[in-house]
Design a protein around this motif. Structure first.
Motif, short mmCIF file in Angstrom:
data_model
loop_
_atom_site.label_atom_id
_atom_site.label_comp_id
_atom_site.label_asym_id
_atom_site.label_seq_id
_atom_site.Cartn_x
_atom_site.Cartn_y
_atom_site.Cartn_z
N MET A 113 0.99 -1.37 -0.24
CA MET A 113 -0.25 -0.02 0.44
C MET A 113 0.70 1.31 -0.23
O MET A 113 1.99 1.39 1.24
CB MET A 113 -1.03 -0.11 1.34
N THR A 114 0.69 1.67 -1.05
CA THR A 114 1.56 3.16 -0.76
C THR A 114 1.13 3.89 0.04
O THR A 114 -0.18 4.95 0.40
CB THR A 114 0.86 3.84 -2.40
N GLU A 115 2.35 4.37 0.86
CA GLU A 115 2.12 5.76 1.13
C GLU A 115 1.29 7.46 1.02
O GLU A 115 1.57 7.56 0.36
CB GLU A 115 3.72 5.80 2.33
N PRO A 116 0.74 7.95 1.73
CA PRO A 116 0.39 9.00 1.36
C PRO A 116 1.40 10.39 1.73
O PRO A 116 2.43 10.16 2.28
CB PRO A 116 -0.73 9.15 2.87
N THR A 117 1.55 10.93 0.88
CA THR A 117 3.04 12.27 0.14
C THR A 117 2.02 13.18 1.63
O THR A 117 1.32 13.38 2.10
CB THR A 117 2.38 13.09 -0.75
N PRO A 118 3.17 12.91 2.49
CA PRO A 118 3.11 14.40 3.42
C PRO A 118 2.57 15.90 3.41
O PRO A 118 3.28 16.30 1.79
CB PRO A 118 4.79 14.69 4.03
N ALA A 119 1.92 16.50 4.13
CA ALA A 119 1.06 17.78 3.33
C ALA A 119 2.40 18.27 2.98
O ALA A 119 2.03 19.30 2.31
CB ALA A 119 0.88 17.81 4.88
N LEU A 120 3.36 18.96 3.57
CA LEU A 120 4.21 19.65 2.98
C LEU A 120 4.59 19.07 1.51
O LEU A 120 5.64 20.54 0.75
CB LEU A 120 6.23 19.45 3.67
N PHE A 121 4.86 17.73 1.23
CA PHE A 121 5.20 17.61 -0.35
C PHE A 121 4.50 17.72 -0.98
O PHE A 121 4.24 17.12 -2.37
CB PHE A 121 6.31 16.65 -0.95
N ARG A 122 2.74 18.16 -1.03
CA ARG A 122 1.92 18.16 -1.59
C ARG A 122 1.60 19.39 -2.64
O ARG A 122 2.32 20.42 -2.38
CB ARG A 122 0.24 17.94 -1.12
N PRO A 123 1.40 19.46 -3.67
CA PRO A 123 1.63 20.21 -4.57
C PRO A 123 0.17 21.17 -4.20
O PRO A 123 -0.87 21.06 -3.58
CB PRO A 123 1.14 19.75 -6.14
N ILE A 124 0.68 22.44 -4.67
CA ILE A 124 -0.54 23.60 -4.75
C ILE A 124 -0.27 24.74 -5.86
O ILE A 124 0.71 24.83 -6.79
CB ILE A 124 0.03 24.47 -3.58
N ALA A 125 -1.60 25.03 -6.04
CA ALA A 125 -1.34 25.63 -7.78
C ALA A 125 -1.92 27.06 -6.58
O ALA A 125 -3.13 27.49 -6.18
CB ALA A 125 -2.80 25.47 -8.34
N LEU A 126 -1.37 27.85 -7.61
CA LEU A 126 -1.70 29.61 -7.25
C LEU A 126 -1.69 30.41 -8.74
O LEU A 126 -1.07 30.53 -9.15
CB LEU A 126 -0.56 30.67 -6.74
N ARG A 127 -3.66 30.73 -8.95
CA ARG A 127 -3.51 30.80 -9.98
C ARG A 127 -3.27 30.16 -10.88
O ARG A 127 -3.38 28.84 -10.64
CB ARG A 127 -3.16 32.19 -10.67
N GLY A 128 -2.08 30.42 -12.15
CA GLY A 128 -1.68 29.60 -13.09
C GLY A 128 -0.03 29.05 -12.94
O GLY A 128 0.15 27.97 -14.08
N LEU A 129 0.04 28.97 -11.65
CA LEU A 129 1.56 28.69 -11.93
C LEU A 129 1.57 27.47 -10.66
O LEU A 129 0.90 27.40 -9.56
CB LEU A 129 2.37 29.45 -10.84
#
Length: 375
Positions: free
Chosen positions: A1-17
């Motif tokens: 079972m794949t471990e969930p990605t730590p919160a610090l390393f989850r992506p985030i989108a700011l507008r188109g970036l």
């Protein structure tokens, strides 16, 4: 079972970036420019940080006009020579790193014309090349500092136009994100704080009036900055002084920024006078938590966030959406790599450095066990 990605390393989108993770490298003044022009130091410093694994790298406070520099060594983006040099620096970095790069647009206000820190950091004398600072009111930063010239209508227009022109220069050199510096006792902060703003016109007095000029600057920059690129603001959430700026003031400012299309706010504090600040691990995170909860704005937390587990907890507990690191990455320019290893996240390394990954270098565990033993 794949471990969930730590919160610090989850992506985030700011507008188109799209940012690969929640780690930003905070603006860090280097005091190594010549007449505002980036030098070789800036290429190596920003280039190294662009290879750190962080989701975003910010330039140091970048002056929008010559008299808006903190020191003679501060970076600028206010003329063709400065634009060409910083553009060349960014182009050089993008030959080997795809990390998004942001510019912090700044004006030092009444803290301008000072020595670099390793020469004491105090005000320059006339025979040392001092220039006339400007501010919200003719009140010096500290006793013994120059009295700033209160910006009149023409001066306010000049500064606002300088922010706009610098934003346009940043766009021409391919910058991904802008941040207005509204913290640390610099110009925009001095309009917001009742301790430094004692104007009697429409830009002083009430909270609404004190917010007016920073909001005008934001609106003017937002109007020329592309709709798909993020624009944020760094603020001092509190002056930590009686009669000064409060978190309630900053939350009200945040609501105004949100209505105007702000994409994120970075929560710092202090910079007016000499407050006693309770510095400790994550000492500004409660301010970020309250601001985020009451405004709903994407919020970046800063201030003595040093350990990977702590940074991850800030994101996991929804105290903030991102963290920004400064001195922690001076100490360890590969902090994101090491944080990923600590938290069990996968982080892409440049191919030239892949032999140093935990998977391919048997010495990784030994090296970092030795570091941990000395913490």
């Amino acid at each position: 079972m794949t471990e969930p990605t730590p919160a610090l390393f989850r992506p985030i989108a700011l507008r188109g970036l799209d940012l690969a993770n929640r780690i930003a490298i905070a603006p860090m003044c280097q005091y190594s420019a010549l007449d505002g022009v980036a030098q070789a130091w800036h290429l190596q410093q920003l280039g190294s940080l662009a290879l750190s694994g962080a989701g975003l790298v910010m330039t140091e406070a970048t002056a929008v006009e010559p008299q808006g520099r903190i020191t003679p060594g501060c970076l600028g983006l206010y003329d063709d020579q400065a634009e060409e040099a910083l553009g060349r620096t960014i182009a050089g970095i993008r030959q080997f790193a795809s990390t998004p790069i942001g510019v912090q647009l700044a004006h030092a206000g009444r803290k301008a014309a000072s020595h670099v820190p390793w020469r004491g950091g105090g005000p320059l004398a006339a025979d040392e090349g001092a220039w006339q600072p400007s501010g919200a009111s003719p009140l010096p930063h500290l006793e013994g500092w120059q009295i700033p010239e209160e910006l009149d209508e023409a001066g306010l227009d000049r500064v606002k136009n300088a922010f706009v022109a610098t934003a346009q220069r940043a766009l021409r050199i391919g910058i991904d994100l802008l941040e207005l510096h509204g913290a640390h006792g610099y110009l925009l902060h001095t309009f917001l704080s009742p301790l430094s703003n004692q104007r009697t016109d429409g830009y002083g007095g009430s909270r609404e009036n004190r917010m007016r000029f920073p909001l005008e600057v934001f609106d003017a920059v937002r109007a020329v900055w592309p709709a798909d690129r993020p624009l944020g603001v760094r603020v001092s959430a509190t002056d930590w002084l009686e009669g000064g700026l409060t978190i309630a003031d900053t939350i009200a400012f945040g609501h105004e920024l949100k209505s105007r299309g702000v994409d994120f706010v970075c929560i710092s504090s202090g910079g007016i006078g000499r407050p006693r600040i309770p510095v400790g691990a994550g000492y500004q995170v409660p301010l970020a938590r309250q601001f985020r909860a009451e405004t709903g704005i994407v919020t970046r937390a800063v201030g003595m966030i040093v350990k990977a587990e702590h940074a991850n907890r800030v994101i996991e507990d929804q105290d903030a959406d991102m963290v920004a690191l400064a001195r922690a990455v001076i100490d360890d320019p590969r902090w994101p790599w090491h944080a990923a290893a600590t938290l069990g996240a996968k982080l892409a390394y440049p191919p030239q450095y892949e032999r140093g990954t935990p998977a391919l270098w048997p010495g990784f565990g030994l090296a970092h066990a030795a570091t941990a033993a000395h913490d």
